[in-house]
Write a protein that holds these residues in place. Structure first.
Motif, PDB file in Angstrom:
ATOM      1  N   LEU A   1     -33.101 -90.121 -19.523  1.00  0.00           N
ATOM      2  CA  LEU A   1     -33.129 -90.212 -18.068  1.00  0.00           C
ATOM      3  C   LEU A   1     -32.343 -91.420 -17.574  1.00  0.00           C
ATOM      4  CD1 LEU A   1     -34.213 -89.241 -15.336  1.00  0.00           C
ATOM      5  CD2 LEU A   1     -36.263 -90.628 -15.745  1.00  0.00           C
ATOM      6  N   LEU A   2     -32.490 -92.545 -18.286  1.00  0.00           N
ATOM      7  CA  LEU A   2     -31.736 -93.739 -17.913  1.00  0.00           C
ATOM      8  C   LEU A   2     -30.242 -93.520 -18.058  1.00  0.00           C
ATOM      9  CD1 LEU A   2     -33.775 -96.780 -19.339  1.00  0.00           C
ATOM     10  CD2 LEU A   2     -33.198 -96.312 -16.954  1.00  0.00           C
ATOM     11  N   ALA A   3     -29.847 -92.833 -19.128  1.00  0.00           N
ATOM     12  CA  ALA A   3     -28.427 -92.548 -19.333  1.00  0.00           C
ATOM     13  C   ALA A   3     -27.887 -91.666 -18.209  1.00  0.00           C
ATOM     14  CB  ALA A   3     -28.226 -91.874 -20.693  1.00  0.00           C
ATOM     15  N   ALA A   4     -28.672 -90.677 -17.781  1.00  0.00           N
ATOM     16  CA  ALA A   4     -28.247 -89.797 -16.691  1.00  0.00           C
ATOM     17  C   ALA A   4     -28.120 -90.577 -15.375  1.00  0.00           C
ATOM     18  CB  ALA A   4     -29.244 -88.645 -16.524  1.00  0.00           C
TER      19      ALA A   4
ATOM     20  N   LEU B   1     -31.461-104.107 -18.845  1.00  0.00           N
ATOM     21  CA  LEU B   1     -30.068-103.982 -18.413  1.00  0.00           C
ATOM     22  C   LEU B   1     -29.750-102.558 -17.979  1.00  0.00           C
ATOM     23  CD1 LEU B   1     -27.422-105.460 -18.033  1.00  0.00           C
ATOM     24  CD2 LEU B   1     -26.864-105.022 -20.436  1.00  0.00           C
ATOM     25  N   ALA B   2     -30.314-101.580 -18.674  1.00  0.00           N
ATOM     26  CA  ALA B   2     -30.053-100.179 -18.327  1.00  0.00           C
ATOM     27  C   ALA B   2     -30.689 -99.794 -16.993  1.00  0.00           C
ATOM     28  CB  ALA B   2     -30.593 -99.270 -19.436  1.00  0.00           C
ATOM     29  N   LEU B   3     -31.756-100.472 -16.605  1.00  0.00           N
ATOM     30  CA  LEU B   3     -32.387-100.181 -15.322  1.00  0.00           C
ATOM     31  C   LEU B   3     -31.650-100.812 -14.145  1.00  0.00           C
ATOM     32  CD1 LEU B   3     -36.188-100.625 -16.127  1.00  0.00           C
ATOM     33  CD2 LEU B   3     -35.152 -98.591 -15.122  1.00  0.00           C
ATOM     34  N   ALA B   4     -30.816-101.822 -14.430  1.00  0.00           N
ATOM     35  CA  ALA B   4     -30.223-102.617 -13.354  1.00  0.00           C
ATOM     36  C   ALA B   4     -29.301-101.803 -12.463  1.00  0.00           C
ATOM     37  CB  ALA B   4     -29.477-103.808 -13.955  1.00  0.00           C
ATOM     38  N   ALA B   5     -28.332-101.104 -13.046  1.00  0.00           N
ATOM     39  CA  ALA B   5     -27.334-100.397 -12.238  1.00  0.00           C
ATOM     40  C   ALA B   5     -27.944 -99.300 -11.373  1.00  0.00           C
ATOM     41  CB  ALA B   5     -26.234 -99.836 -13.131  1.00  0.00           C
ATOM     42  N   PRO B   6     -28.812 -98.435 -11.919  1.00  0.00           N
ATOM     43  CA  PRO B   6     -29.414 -97.423 -11.033  1.00  0.00           C
ATOM     44  C   PRO B   6     -30.200 -98.038  -9.868  1.00  0.00           C
ATOM     45  CG  PRO B   6     -29.787 -96.834 -13.316  1.00  0.00           C
ATOM     46  CD  PRO B   6     -29.220 -98.210 -13.326  1.00  0.00           C
ATOM     47  N   SER B   7     -30.903 -99.146 -10.160  1.00  0.00           N
ATOM     48  CA  SER B   7     -31.685 -99.785  -9.093  1.00  0.00           C
ATOM     49  C   SER B   7     -30.772-100.347  -8.011  1.00  0.00           C
ATOM     50  CB  SER B   7     -32.548-100.915  -9.683  1.00  0.00           C
ATOM     51  OG  SER B   7     -33.390-100.423 -10.697  1.00  0.00           O
ATOM     52  N   VAL B   8     -29.739-101.072  -8.437  1.00  0.00           N
ATOM     53  CA  VAL B   8     -28.811-101.673  -7.467  1.00  0.00           C
ATOM     54  C   VAL B   8     -28.057-100.596  -6.700  1.00  0.00           C
ATOM     55  CG1 VAL B   8     -26.757-103.113  -7.227  1.00  0.00           C
ATOM     56  CG2 VAL B   8     -28.597-103.821  -8.760  1.00  0.00           C
ATOM     57  N   THR B   9     -27.631 -99.545  -7.408  1.00  0.00           N
ATOM     58  CA  THR B   9     -26.892 -98.450  -6.759  1.00  0.00           C
ATOM     59  C   THR B   9     -27.762 -97.752  -5.716  1.00  0.00           C
ATOM     60  OG1 THR B   9     -25.594 -98.102  -8.768  1.00  0.00           O
ATOM     61  CG2 THR B   9     -25.612 -96.307  -7.148  1.00  0.00           C
ATOM     62  N   ALA B  10     -29.018 -97.521  -6.064  1.00  0.00           N
ATOM     63  CA  ALA B  10     -29.925 -96.886  -5.106  1.00  0.00           C
ATOM     64  C   ALA B  10     -30.098 -97.765  -3.868  1.00  0.00           C
ATOM     65  CB  ALA B  10     -31.277 -96.618  -5.761  1.00  0.00           C
ATOM     66  N   TRP B  11     -30.230 -99.065  -4.110  1.00  0.00           N
ATOM     67  CA  TRP B  11     -30.383 -99.985  -2.986  1.00  0.00           C
ATOM     68  C   TRP B  11     -29.133-100.008  -2.103  1.00  0.00           C
ATOM     69  CZ3 TRP B  11     -33.125-102.325   0.368  1.00  0.00           C
ATOM     70  CH2 TRP B  11     -32.647-103.447   1.074  1.00  0.00           C
ATOM     71  N   VAL B  12     -27.956-100.066  -2.742  1.00  0.00           N
ATOM     72  CA  VAL B  12     -26.699-100.078  -1.988  1.00  0.00           C
ATOM     73  C   VAL B  12     -26.540 -98.789  -1.181  1.00  0.00           C
ATOM     74  CG1 VAL B  12     -24.179-100.033  -2.230  1.00  0.00           C
ATOM     75  CG2 VAL B  12     -25.522-101.694  -3.521  1.00  0.00           C
TER      76      VAL B  12
ATOM     77  N   ALA C   1     -23.390 -98.681 -20.566  1.00  0.00           N
ATOM     78  CA  ALA C   1     -23.309 -98.862 -22.019  1.00  0.00           C
ATOM     79  C   ALA C   1     -24.682 -99.184 -22.599  1.00  0.00           C
ATOM     80  CB  ALA C   1     -22.317 -99.975 -22.350  1.00  0.00           C
ATOM     81  N   ALA C   2     -25.461-100.007 -21.891  1.00  0.00           N
ATOM     82  CA  ALA C   2     -26.800-100.338 -22.372  1.00  0.00           C
ATOM     83  C   ALA C   2     -27.673 -99.092 -22.460  1.00  0.00           C
ATOM     84  CB  ALA C   2     -27.444-101.366 -21.443  1.00  0.00           C
ATOM     85  N   SER C   3     -27.537 -98.170 -21.493  1.00  0.00           N
ATOM     86  CA  SER C   3     -28.335 -96.948 -21.529  1.00  0.00           C
ATOM     87  C   SER C   3     -27.924 -96.055 -22.702  1.00  0.00           C
ATOM     88  CB  SER C   3     -28.195 -96.187 -20.216  1.00  0.00           C
ATOM     89  OG  SER C   3     -26.886 -95.679 -20.051  1.00  0.00           O
TER      90      SER C   3
END
Length: 753
Positions: A64-67, A117-128, A48-50
């Motif tokens: 790009l963040l939204a994608a 906030l928009a950067l958080a999920a992609p970063s965490v997902t990539a790490w996971v 949602a933030a993206s």
């Protein structure tokens, strides 16, 4: 889930175990559901933030963040078990948050809040997503195995450091002089940039005489070189003395260990640790001097730069805590890494020692490939570990270079600012520039101190363990009788087991040998015959009971007296050292007249073949007496026993490995050796044991028969079966018929021999 638990609990035998398994699964499922719930809300919020960011600030980066967030939502739903309504809850919450920020916060803050906030999920997902792969690769690498090893506690490290300094304290004058010249040299070296700057300032003044400053600078350089030379001599001398002292201490403690220690420790391991002990000298010769230079260099730099600006000096030391912390972390790793390397080197050294010392056996069985394969396997293990370590070294080098240079550049930038505002002149800026280089070098030394200390600990941890190891045996005494021993031997309720086997070899064993008696101990292999000899020699201590000579426990005797006057042994494979005949015959003895040596050799029928060698009694016999035949080695061993004139003589299979001709010589020498003393013989050959006053038959550590040869051949049992295996049936019948006739017995023995 509760129904499953109660259903399983109805089975009395297996219910509790299954209840525990299901309970664990239930807890795991609950935790997984909670994690999925939290992650779903978190991912929805980031998504949602993206979207809000793309709406409020249209840009390629926002798109790009939204994608990326869309991909994170799909991955979480498919792979991580995120529920759609969880994602919607998170999305709705953040959309409300985004609307509030758009009304209240200025654009700059709004952009930062939503962007983070928009950067958080992609970063965490990539790490996971990549974490399992990275974890698998890390665990399969040598680095993981290094990190899994325990490190030496800090208190133990301080104890080791004090101990190392204690070794150096024995040559305190040398080390005081070495460190004094080191400090003087470090101060001189640190002051050189400042002196050079003063010379440059003098050059810029018209009409100034240059001769005096140049002479002063030249004198300072010469003085520094002289100090450096004296310093090198003192450090070299101190290191040599300390190295010798450390290796003496290590080897002295090794030789105090009990016999079973050497049976369970490879010779290559001891040799490797002896080599590693030389690393201890590096502490006083390398680490401490490096620390002193770094401290003096940093302190001199700070003092001189304080003359220009205090803040300039403070910038010098701002990176020191980070240097210390990072180098300490690396030292912990290198401590474990070098300990692992040392362990592999010990294994490789043991393999090489075995191959070299047994090269004849290896060649006779064409086993070169197999033995080399063992060695290459340990080498490959070391290569794998070092390859993994290269990545750590790369990271260490990066930190080692970056931190000092960052601090130096900060200092130089601030100095440039001071020069631009007229606070310092060009010559002073040159001084700062020169101290920038020396400061970088000092900081790199600070890092190397901890890293090298950790490496040294890893290399020498086993050395300290070896030096601190106490022998697992009863302490030896100092008893020396006033008159020669009579030679009576007593085993009193002895129970003994080797460390490699929990099963006792002897159990509640009792035996008395009278002074002057010739006793033969026979029995099947593994029955305890050689164990009895080793216990009389004091090579092992009984777990229960005692072994005594003339009523005195063997461990109470002074070892020097015990092995030079009380007891001596001739074994099946006597060990000769790579020394002369004289040194081998007088092994452990001092100031023995040559006449006594030759008399012992003549009694042992060894004098003639010794005199035929190139240098007579000074001839070197080679490693383990390899230049001599088996019979010659045995006669040297008999001469070694004769020269001691012991009260108790032990013969452990002394003639079993000899041919007929050699045995004739050796048997004659043994006859001479046995006169007038207590003798215990361990043998299989009938010709060796039949003249014993008493024969003890052992089976599984228990005396099953006892008597003379004539008595035992008349009785069915272990001894008679042994005799039958050596003689044919006609000889056995003749022995039984003539058992009471010494003359006939002697003829039969001669035939059997």
């Amino acid at each position: 889930m509760g129904n499953i638990l109660s259903c399983e609990s109805r089975t009395p035998a297996q219910g509790p175990v299954k209840v525990e398994i299901h309970s664990t699964k239930a807890n795991s499922n609950v935790q997984h559901a909670q994690a999925a719930y939290t992650e779903g809300i978190f991912t929805g919020g980031s998504f949602a933030a993206s979207l809000a960011l793309a709406w409020l600030h249209p840009h390629a980066a926002s798109a790009l963040l939204a994608a990326l967030n869309s991909g994170a939502v799909v991955y979480g739903t498919v792979k991580r078990g995120h529920k759609t309504h969880h994602v919607l809850i998170g999305s709705g919450s953040v959309l409300v948050y985004a609307a509030g920020t758009s009304l209240v916060f200025p654009p700059a803050l709004r952009l930062g809040a939503l962007g983070g906030l928009a950067l958080a999920a992609p970063s965490v997902t990539a790490w996971v997503a990549v974490r399992p792969f990275l974890k698998e690769q890390f665990q399969s690498s040598g680095v993981f195995h290094v990190f899994s090893e325990p490190t030496v506690p800090l208190s133990e490290q301080l104890k080791h450091f004090r101990r190392i300094v204690g070794w150096a304290a024995d040559d305190s004058l040398i080390w005081v002089g070495a460190y004094a010249t080191l400090i003087a040299g470090a101060i001189t070296s640190s002051a050189m940039p400042w002196a050079f700057t003063k010379l440059v300032e003098t050059v810029t003044v018209p009409g100034t005489q240059m001769r005096k400053p140049i002479l002063q600078l030249t004198a300072a350089v010469i003085l520094g070189a002289c100090i450096s030379s004296v310093q090198s001599i003192l450090f070299a001398e101190g290191a040599t003395r300390m190295s010798v002292r450390v290796q003496k201490d290590v080897m002295s403690n090794v030789m105090k260990q009990e016999t079973q220690f050497f049976e369970s420790t490879q010779p290559g391991e001891i040799l490797t640790q002896m080599g590693a002990s030389a690393s201890l000298v590096k502490v006083v010769q390398g680490l401490i001097p490096t620390a002193i230079r770094a401290v003096v260099s940093t302190a001199t730099t700070v003092i001189i730069l304080c003359q220009y600006d205090v803040r300039l000096a403070m910038i010098c030391v701002v990176a020191v805590p980070f240097e210390v912390l990072s180098s300490y972390a690396y030292s912990q790793y290198f401590q474990k890494y070098n300990e692992k390397v040392q362990s592999i080197n010990v294994k490789s050294g043991a393999i090489v020692t075995e191959m070299v010392t047994s090269v004849k056996t290896v060649r006779m069985f064409a086993a070169e490939k197999e033995q080399l394969a063992r060695f290459w396997k340990s080498v490959d293990e070391l290569i794998k570990l070092r390859r993994a370590n290269n990545w750590v070294l790369a990271g260490s080098g990066l930190v080692d270079v970056l931190l000092p240079h960052l601090a130096s550049m900060m200092m130089f930038l601030y100095a440039s600012h001071l020069a631009s505002v007229g606070r310092i002149n060009a010559a002073s800026l040159l001084t700062v520039s020169m101290y920038q280089g020396s400061l970088t070098s000092a900081f790199q030394k600070i890092m190397s101190i901890w890293v090298n200390w950790g490496s040294m600990l890893g290399q020498t941890r086993k050395v300290f363990e070896l030096m601190d190891r106490l022998p697992d045996q009863i302490p030896r005494g100092s008893y020396v009788p006033e008159k020669p021993l009579e030679g009576g031997i007593t085993f009193r309720n002895v129970t003994f087991a080797y460390a490699s086997s929990p099963q006792p070899i002897l159990r509640d064993f009792n035996l008395t040998v009278r002074p002057g008696e010739l006793v033969a101990i026979v029995g099947h292999s593994g029955g305890g015959k050689s164990t009895c000899v080793n216990l009389i020699l004091g090579l092992y201590d009984a777990q229960e009971g005692s072994v005594e000579i003339d009523g005195i426990p063997v461990h109470r005797f002074d070892p020097k007296y015990f092995y030079s006057k009380a007891v001596s042994v001739v074994s099946q494979e006597p060990i000769l050292f790579s020394n002369s005949f004289t040194e081998n015959i007088t092994l452990g003895m001092t100031d023995v007249p040559q006449e006594k040596i030759e008399a012992a050799a003549q009694q042992a029928f060894a004098h003639d073949f010794i005199m035929k060698t190139k240098d007579g009694y000074d001839t070197q016999v080679g490693s383990r007496g390899e230049r001599l035949s088996g019979g010659q080695r045995q006669r040297i061993a008999i001469a070694r026993a004769l020269i001691r004139d012991p009260s108790v003589l032990l013969l452990d299979e002394a003639t079993s490995a000899l041919d007929g001709e050699s045995e004739a010589f050796v048997q004659s020498a043994i006859e001479e050796l046995m006169k007038g003393r207590t003798v215990v013989v361990v043998a299989h050959r009938l010709s060796t044991i039949q003249r014993a006053d008493r024969i003890i038959v052992l089976d599984k550590g228990v005396i099953v028969q006892e008597g003379t040869h004539a008595e035992l051949v008349q009785t069915s049992g272990v001894y008679k079966e042994m005799v039958k295996r050596q003689l044919n049936s006609e000889d056995v019948e003749m022995l039984e018929a003539t058992a009471g006739s010494p003359g006939h017995m002697g003829q039969s023995n001669a035939d059997s021999g």
